[in-house]
Structure formats: structure tokens, C-alpha cells
Design a protein around this motif. Structure first.
Motif, PDB file in Angstrom:
ATOM      1  N   CYS A  54       6.352  37.241  -4.065  1.00 58.51           N
ATOM      2  CA  CYS A  54       5.912  38.283  -5.025  1.00 58.51           C
ATOM      3  C   CYS A  54       6.304  37.945  -6.459  1.00 58.51           C
ATOM      4  CB  CYS A  54       6.466  39.645  -4.630  1.00 58.51           C
ATOM      5  SG  CYS A  54       8.267  39.780  -4.740  1.00 58.51           S
ATOM      6  N   GLU A  59       1.272  41.139  -8.255  1.00 58.06           N
ATOM      7  CA  GLU A  59       0.401  41.691  -7.206  1.00 58.06           C
ATOM      8  C   GLU A  59       0.890  43.073  -6.760  1.00 58.06           C
ATOM      9  OE1 GLU A  59       1.106  38.149  -7.807  1.00 58.06           O
ATOM     10  OE2 GLU A  59       1.583  37.884  -5.696  1.00 58.06           O
ATOM     11  N   PHE A 132       4.640  27.410   6.568  1.00 60.91           N
ATOM     12  CA  PHE A 132       4.402  28.585   5.713  1.00 60.91           C
ATOM     13  C   PHE A 132       3.121  29.292   6.154  1.00 60.91           C
ATOM     14  CE2 PHE A 132       2.341  30.301   1.854  1.00 60.91           C
ATOM     15  CZ  PHE A 132       3.317  31.176   1.400  1.00 60.91           C
TER      16      PHE A 132
HETATM   17  C1  SAM Z   1       4.731  30.668  -9.163  1.00 59.31           C
HETATM   18  S1  SAM Z   1       5.570  32.022  -8.425  1.00 59.31           S
HETATM   19  C2  SAM Z   1       4.195  33.155  -8.152  1.00 59.31           C
HETATM   20  C3  SAM Z   1       4.639  34.580  -8.215  1.00 59.31           C
HETATM   21  C4  SAM Z   1       3.513  35.615  -8.153  1.00 59.31           C
HETATM   22  N1  SAM Z   1       2.858  35.574  -6.859  1.00 59.31           N
HETATM   23  C5  SAM Z   1       2.513  35.417  -9.272  1.00 59.31           C
HETATM   24  O1  SAM Z   1       1.338  35.164  -8.983  1.00 59.31           O
HETATM   25  O2  SAM Z   1       2.897  35.503 -10.430  1.00 59.31           O
HETATM   26  C6  SAM Z   1       5.907  31.452  -6.752  1.00 59.31           C
HETATM   27  C7  SAM Z   1       6.918  32.311  -6.027  1.00 59.31           C
HETATM   28  O3  SAM Z   1       6.928  31.941  -4.644  1.00 59.31           O
HETATM   29  C8  SAM Z   1       8.249  32.024  -4.165  1.00 59.31           C
HETATM   30  N2  SAM Z   1       8.348  31.200  -2.931  1.00 59.31           N
HETATM   31  C9  SAM Z   1       8.582  29.868  -2.846  1.00 59.31           C
HETATM   32  N3  SAM Z   1       8.606  29.496  -1.534  1.00 59.31           N
HETATM   33  C10 SAM Z   1       8.367  30.607  -0.796  1.00 59.31           C
HETATM   34  C11 SAM Z   1       8.266  30.868   0.621  1.00 59.31           C
HETATM   35  N4  SAM Z   1       8.417  29.874   1.510  1.00 59.31           N
HETATM   36  N5  SAM Z   1       8.035  32.132   1.038  1.00 59.31           N
HETATM   37  C12 SAM Z   1       7.876  33.129   0.125  1.00 59.31           C
HETATM   38  N6  SAM Z   1       7.954  32.938  -1.220  1.00 59.31           N
HETATM   39  C13 SAM Z   1       8.196  31.696  -1.675  1.00 59.31           C
HETATM   40  C14 SAM Z   1       9.078  31.517  -5.351  1.00 59.31           C
HETATM   41  O4  SAM Z   1      10.423  31.947  -5.279  1.00 59.31           O
HETATM   42  C15 SAM Z   1       8.339  32.127  -6.546  1.00 59.31           C
HETATM   43  O5  SAM Z   1       8.871  33.368  -6.945  1.00 59.31           O
END
Ligand code: SAM
Length: 228
Positions: A54, A59, A132
Motif C-alpha cells: 500500500c 490506493e 508473490f
Molecule cells: C513503489 S511502492 C508503491 C506504493 C503504492 N502502491 C503506490 O502505488 O504508490 C512499492 C511498495 O511495495 C512494498 N513491497 C515490497 N515488497 C512487497 C511484498 N512482497 N509484499 C507487499 N508489499 C511489498 C514496498 O515496501 C513499497 O512500499
């Protein structure tokens, strides 16, 4: 319980930079929520929806605006990002927050829909992307839909250099100082894949073929559905 303080500077930095880099980012969450909202399961009143990765809450804010009836679960392994999202959504008391990854959440067939925006791109294609996507697919009820948005590997054409230059121009015009991000080079920390590889991975994960709904440069959005 999350311990880290939300840093306004960090939030401002992420939210500004992501808009300077991705044409259309400002409306991406709106479109993603609207798309999921029309899906067979998540269209229902009080649907359970997972926001995977998130970040600072884009979102979630949009889901709260469009679908205040949704029962939201928000997860992110970054305490800092999650704390910012919690701060921004503090008036929405009913979100189920988890500081973890999708893979560790272990949610089996619990959700009517899921959103994952700009997350898969940062995971290496060494089994991590498949884990994932498999975890996301398993978290959905059969027929549940997933909105996935990510940076994809560019298809090369003789005109690619001009497109890459246009992205540099977009970044400069948006106020990015310095060199910005180069579409033609490897983006550090990102692992973009092509559409054929994504199709193979989602098939292995138990999801339908990806249906495209958004593209700006190589940032692409897909609608997928958990197979029965
Ligand atoms: C580039 S940010 C995007 C945040 C938001 N969804 C947006 O569109 O602005 C990616 C996010 O995914 C999280 N993330 C990375 N690996 C993940 C995983 N395996 N499961 C859930 N979240 C993850 C990161 O910590 C980060 O906050």
C-alpha cells in the motif's frame, strides 16, 4: 503495532517523485479502484479487498473515497511507508493493517479482490516474483480479481530512443533535477519483465491471462482473475 513515526518529508518525497516519474500516476489509483469496483465479487456491498504494497496509501485513499463500504486490508513490509499510510487514513478506523509481505500474510481465499500497484517490479525473477503472485492468487476467492500495475521491460523498436528521450523530457518538465531515470538503461533495484514472462508467471500462480487496461511508457496495468 507500528512504531516508526510517519515522516512528512518522506511522504512528500515519495508522493512527489512518483508523480514526476510516472505519467498518469495521479489518476492510476482512481482507475485501479474503479476497475476492481466493477468486478464480479468486489462489486458486492462490503467486499473484502486487499491492498498489497500500500506504500503511502494512494490506493487506500481512493478506495475510501469510491467504496467506503469495502472492508480493507492494507499490507506493506515497510514500517515507514505503512506509518505514513496509517496517518493519512487515520479517520478511517476500520482498515486491517499488517506490516508484512503478501507472501507472509498467509491469507487463503479471504479476499474478493486485490490491488497491487508498483510492487512486482522491485522483486527479482528468481522465484520471488512467482511466490508473490502465487500468494496474491491464493489470497483471492476463486473468481476474485487482481489489479496489477508495474514497470514492464520495454519492447525495443527503432524509435525506442525517441520514446526514452520523451520520458527524460517529461521528468525535466515535472521538475526532476539531475539526470532522472533513464528508460534505456537498467533501473537500479528494478526487475521488469516482458509480457510473455508475466503471462507465464501468472499462469503458474493460478491467475488468468492479463488483460491490459493502462499504459504510460512502460508502466502497464493489467486485470487478472483467480481461476476457479
Ligand atoms: C513503489 S511502492 C508503491 C506504493 C503504492 N502502491 C503506490 O502505488 O504508490 C512499492 C511498495 O511495495 C512494498 N513491497 C515490497 N515488497 C512487497 C511484498 N512482497 N509484499 C507487499 N508489499 C511489498 C514496498 O515496501 C513499497 O512500499
Amino acid at each position: 503495532m507500528l512504531s516508526s513515526d510517519p515522516s512528512p518529508a518522506r511522504q512528500a518525497t515519495y508522493d512527489l517523485v512518483v508523480q514526476q516519474l510516472i505519467p498518469g500516476y495521479a489518476s492510476l489509483a482512481r482507475l485501479s479502484v474503479s476497475l476492481l469496483s466493477s468486478s464480479p465479487l468486489a462489486s458486492g456491498e462490503g467486499a473484502a479487498v486487499l491492498v498489497a504494497g500500500c506504500g503511502t496509501g494512494a490506493e487506500l485513499l481512493e478506495a475510501d473515497a469510491q467504496r467506503p463500504d469495502w472492508r480493507l486490508t492494507a499490507i506493506d513490509p515497510s514500517t515507514e511507508m505503512l506509518a505514513v499510510a496509517q496517518q493519512r487514513l487515520r479517520d478511517r478506523g476500520t482498515i486491517d493493517w499488517h506490516c508484512t509481505t503478501v507472501e507472509a500474510l498467509g491469507a487463503d481465499a479471504r479476499f474478493d479482490g486485490a490491488l497491487s500497484v508498483l510492487v512486482l517490479q522491485s522483486l527479482p525473477d528468481d522465484g520471488t516474483k512467482l511466490s508473490f503472485l502465487t500468494a496474491l492468487a491464493r489470497s483471492l476467492r476463486p473468481g476474485g480479481q487482481l489489479v496489477l500495475v508495474d514497470l514492464m521491460r520495454p519492447e525495443r523498436s527503432p524509435l525506442s530512443a525517441q520514446v526514452a528521450e520523451a520520458w527524460q523530457g517529461f521528468q525535466r518538465a515535472s521538475g526532476v533535477v539531475g539526470e532522472g531515470v533513464d528508460l534505456t538503461g537498467q533501473i537500479q533495484g528494478f526487475h521488469p519483465i516482458g509480457i510473455a514472462r508475466l503471462t507465464a508467471l501468472v499462469e503458474a500462480a493460478g491467475l488468468s491471462d492479463p488483460a491490459p487496461f493502462f499504459q504510460a511508457l512502460d508502466f502497464q496495468g493489467f486485470l487478472l482473475q483467480r481461476r476457479a
